[in-house]
Write an enzyme that holds these catalytic residues in place. Structure first.
Site, mmCIF file in Angstrom:
data_model
loop_
_atom_site.group_PDB
_atom_site.id
_atom_site.type_symbol
_atom_site.label_atom_id
_atom_site.label_comp_id
_atom_site.label_asym_id
_atom_site.label_seq_id
_atom_site.Cartn_x
_atom_site.Cartn_y
_atom_site.Cartn_z
ATOM 1 N N TYR A 1 -2.180 8.408 6.646
ATOM 2 C CA TYR A 1 -2.619 7.350 6.043
ATOM 3 C C TYR A 1 -1.478 7.239 4.844
ATOM 4 C CZ TYR A 1 -5.811 3.993 3.691
ATOM 5 O OH TYR A 1 -6.363 2.713 3.290
ATOM 6 N N LYS B 1 -4.122 2.983 -2.468
ATOM 7 C CA LYS B 1 -5.526 2.798 -2.610
ATOM 8 C C LYS B 1 -5.930 3.689 -3.893
ATOM 9 C CE LYS B 1 -6.911 0.064 0.773
ATOM 10 N NZ LYS B 1 -6.900 -1.269 0.765
HETATM 11 P P1 NAP Z 1 -7.571 -6.946 8.559
HETATM 12 O O1 NAP Z 1 -8.661 -7.681 9.401
HETATM 13 O O2 NAP Z 1 -6.505 -6.723 9.268
HETATM 14 O O3 NAP Z 1 -7.528 -7.722 7.246
HETATM 15 C C1 NAP Z 1 -6.414 -7.503 6.378
HETATM 16 C C2 NAP Z 1 -5.888 -8.692 5.855
HETATM 17 O O4 NAP Z 1 -4.695 -8.620 4.954
HETATM 18 C C3 NAP Z 1 -5.401 -9.764 7.056
HETATM 19 O O5 NAP Z 1 -6.350 -10.751 6.848
HETATM 20 C C4 NAP Z 1 -3.925 -10.083 6.643
HETATM 21 O O6 NAP Z 1 -3.358 -11.286 7.075
HETATM 22 C C5 NAP Z 1 -4.090 -9.710 5.153
HETATM 23 N N1 NAP Z 1 -2.834 -9.751 4.535
HETATM 24 C C6 NAP Z 1 -1.539 -8.722 4.767
HETATM 25 N N2 NAP Z 1 -0.454 -9.255 4.020
HETATM 26 C C7 NAP Z 1 -0.909 -10.360 3.377
HETATM 27 C C8 NAP Z 1 -0.185 -10.919 2.209
HETATM 28 N N3 NAP Z 1 1.136 -10.659 2.039
HETATM 29 N N4 NAP Z 1 -0.820 -12.114 1.738
HETATM 30 C C9 NAP Z 1 -1.950 -12.258 2.233
HETATM 31 N N5 NAP Z 1 -2.636 -11.696 2.950
HETATM 32 C C10 NAP Z 1 -2.384 -10.824 3.533
HETATM 33 O O7 NAP Z 1 -8.075 -5.402 8.315
HETATM 34 P P2 NAP Z 1 -9.435 -4.904 7.342
HETATM 35 O O8 NAP Z 1 -9.661 -3.595 7.938
HETATM 36 O O9 NAP Z 1 -10.463 -5.912 7.305
HETATM 37 O O10 NAP Z 1 -8.733 -4.537 5.999
HETATM 38 C C11 NAP Z 1 -9.174 -5.419 4.796
HETATM 39 C C12 NAP Z 1 -9.102 -4.422 3.621
HETATM 40 O O11 NAP Z 1 -10.075 -3.397 3.636
HETATM 41 C C13 NAP Z 1 -7.597 -3.650 3.435
HETATM 42 O O12 NAP Z 1 -7.522 -3.898 2.005
HETATM 43 C C14 NAP Z 1 -7.846 -2.467 4.000
HETATM 44 O O13 NAP Z 1 -7.034 -1.425 3.413
HETATM 45 C C15 NAP Z 1 -9.127 -2.174 3.620
HETATM 46 N N6 NAP Z 1 -10.189 -0.983 4.218
HETATM 47 C C16 NAP Z 1 -9.973 -1.156 5.866
HETATM 48 C C17 NAP Z 1 -10.761 -0.100 6.294
HETATM 49 C C18 NAP Z 1 -10.740 -0.010 7.843
HETATM 50 O O14 NAP Z 1 -11.036 1.089 8.252
HETATM 51 N N7 NAP Z 1 -10.428 -1.100 8.416
HETATM 52 C C19 NAP Z 1 -11.450 0.960 5.493
HETATM 53 C C20 NAP Z 1 -11.588 1.040 4.165
HETATM 54 C C21 NAP Z 1 -10.813 -0.184 3.558
HETATM 55 P P3 NAP Z 1 -2.886 -11.429 8.517
HETATM 56 O O15 NAP Z 1 -3.688 -10.689 9.416
HETATM 57 O O16 NAP Z 1 -2.826 -12.808 8.604
HETATM 58 O O17 NAP Z 1 -1.671 -10.738 8.706
#
Ligand code: NAP
Length: 272
Positions: free
Chosen positions: A155, A162
């Site tokens: 990570y 984070k």
């Molecule tokens: P996700 O579906 O890939 O979402 C991430 C989003 O961030 C995507 O929509 C991506 O856009 C967007 N993004 C990246 N760079 C950007 C920029 N410059 N401007 C605007 N948008 C941007 O993945 P997710 O897991 O749902 O992630 C959402 C949040 O949850 C993140 O903060 C992640 O760290 C957090 N999180 C995830 C997990 C997990 O296990 N999945 C656990 C805890 C926390 P594009 O796809 O269009 O590039």
């Protein structure tokens, strides 16, 4: 209808597996109206049907948070279409590849700066720039992960991002509390999404969490969505600066459920 009359903006829907989609869906089910954003033209057509489904086909705006002019344009679109909004969902993170592999001490400064800008500073900038359109009692929500509290393999740079994001939530909560605005984070358990696919050995992390969390299952975007909806709603009016874990209880465990093989090597115990 807990969110009836509430209007908001959701950033971070890449597809229907995104955590932001789970939150938007829960808010929609409870009567909220919203707008959503896409990163660039490549994603606009992919997001159009999702926007339709969420009832905001007319309110699908571009917003790459690394471009300040797009955040300003977002505020203007929100002012035009809604006047004021009651909630912001910031569900965005990004790290260059070098931040998620190799030795931690080898992370280049350029990768560090990009990850911090997109994953952390964007929350500060969004809140500041959208403040003129935020209503009294508005609620802001971002997404974190346990890797900001403790070491998680691979990570790396996102762990630092984070940790910084969680501190940012607390400082923003204090700063904006005097204006009646609340700022909270959900620390979600691991979920298979596009962003998660960039983390090495992610399927092992999923198995590990399922085996070791008190609830003996991984969370879904609907679990996170419902908790997020609560934090965006008036039900949580007394809550700000909070890092709320939605992780099947994993974060409370002090000792993992492992067994040792004949060579003394630890291996997973599957229960359930
Ligand atoms: P996700 O579906 O890939 O979402 C991430 C989003 O961030 C995507 O929509 C991506 O856009 C967007 N993004 C990246 N760079 C950007 C920029 N410059 N401007 C605007 N948008 C941007 O993945 P997710 O897991 O749902 O992630 C959402 C949040 O949850 C993140 O903060 C992640 O760290 C957090 N999180 C995830 C997990 C997990 O296990 N999945 C656990 C805890 C926390 P594009 O796809 O269009 O590039």
């Amino acid at each position: 209808m807990i969110m009836k009359g509430k209007k908001g903006i959701v950033l971070g829907i890449a597809n229907k597996r995104s955590i932001a989609y789970g939150i938007a869906n829960a808010c929609r089910e409870q009567g909220a109206e919203m707008a959503i954003t896409f990163l660039n033209e490549r994603f606009e057509s992919k997001l159009a049907p999702i926007a339709e489904e969420l009832g905001c086909g007319e309110r699908l705006y571009p917003c790459d948070v690394s471009k300040p002019e797009e955040i300003v344009a977002l505020r203007e679109s929100l002012a035009r279409d809604f006047g004021q909004i009651d909630f912001i969902v910031h569900s965005i993170a990004f790290s260059p590849r070098e931040g998620l592999e190799g030795r931690f001490s080898d992370i280049p400064k350029s990768a560090f700066n990009i990850a911090m800008e997109i994953s952390v500073y964007s929350l500060i900038e969004l809140v500041r720039e959208l403040k003129p359109v935020l209503s009294d009692n508005a609620s802001v929500l971002t997404l974190s992960y346990y890797g900001g509290e403790k070491y998680i393999p691979n990570y790396n740079l996102m762990g630092i991002a984070k940790a910084t994001l969680e501190a940012t939530v607390k400082y923003l909560a204090e700063d904006l509390g005097k204006d009646g605005i609340r700022v909270n984070a959900i620390s979600a358990g691991p979920i298979k999404t596009l962003a998660a696919a960039g983390i090495g050995d992610f399927s092992f992390i999923l198995r590990w969490n399922e085996a070791n969390a008190p609830l003996k299952r991984n969370v879904t975007i609907h679990d996170v969505g419902n908790a997020g909806m609560y934090l965006l709603s008036d039900l949580s009016r007394g809550v700000t600066g909070e890092i709320h874990h939605v992780d099947s209880g994993y974060n409370v465990m002090g000792m993992p459920a492992v067994e040792f093989d004949e060579n003394g090597k630890p291996s997973l115990v599957w229960k359930g």
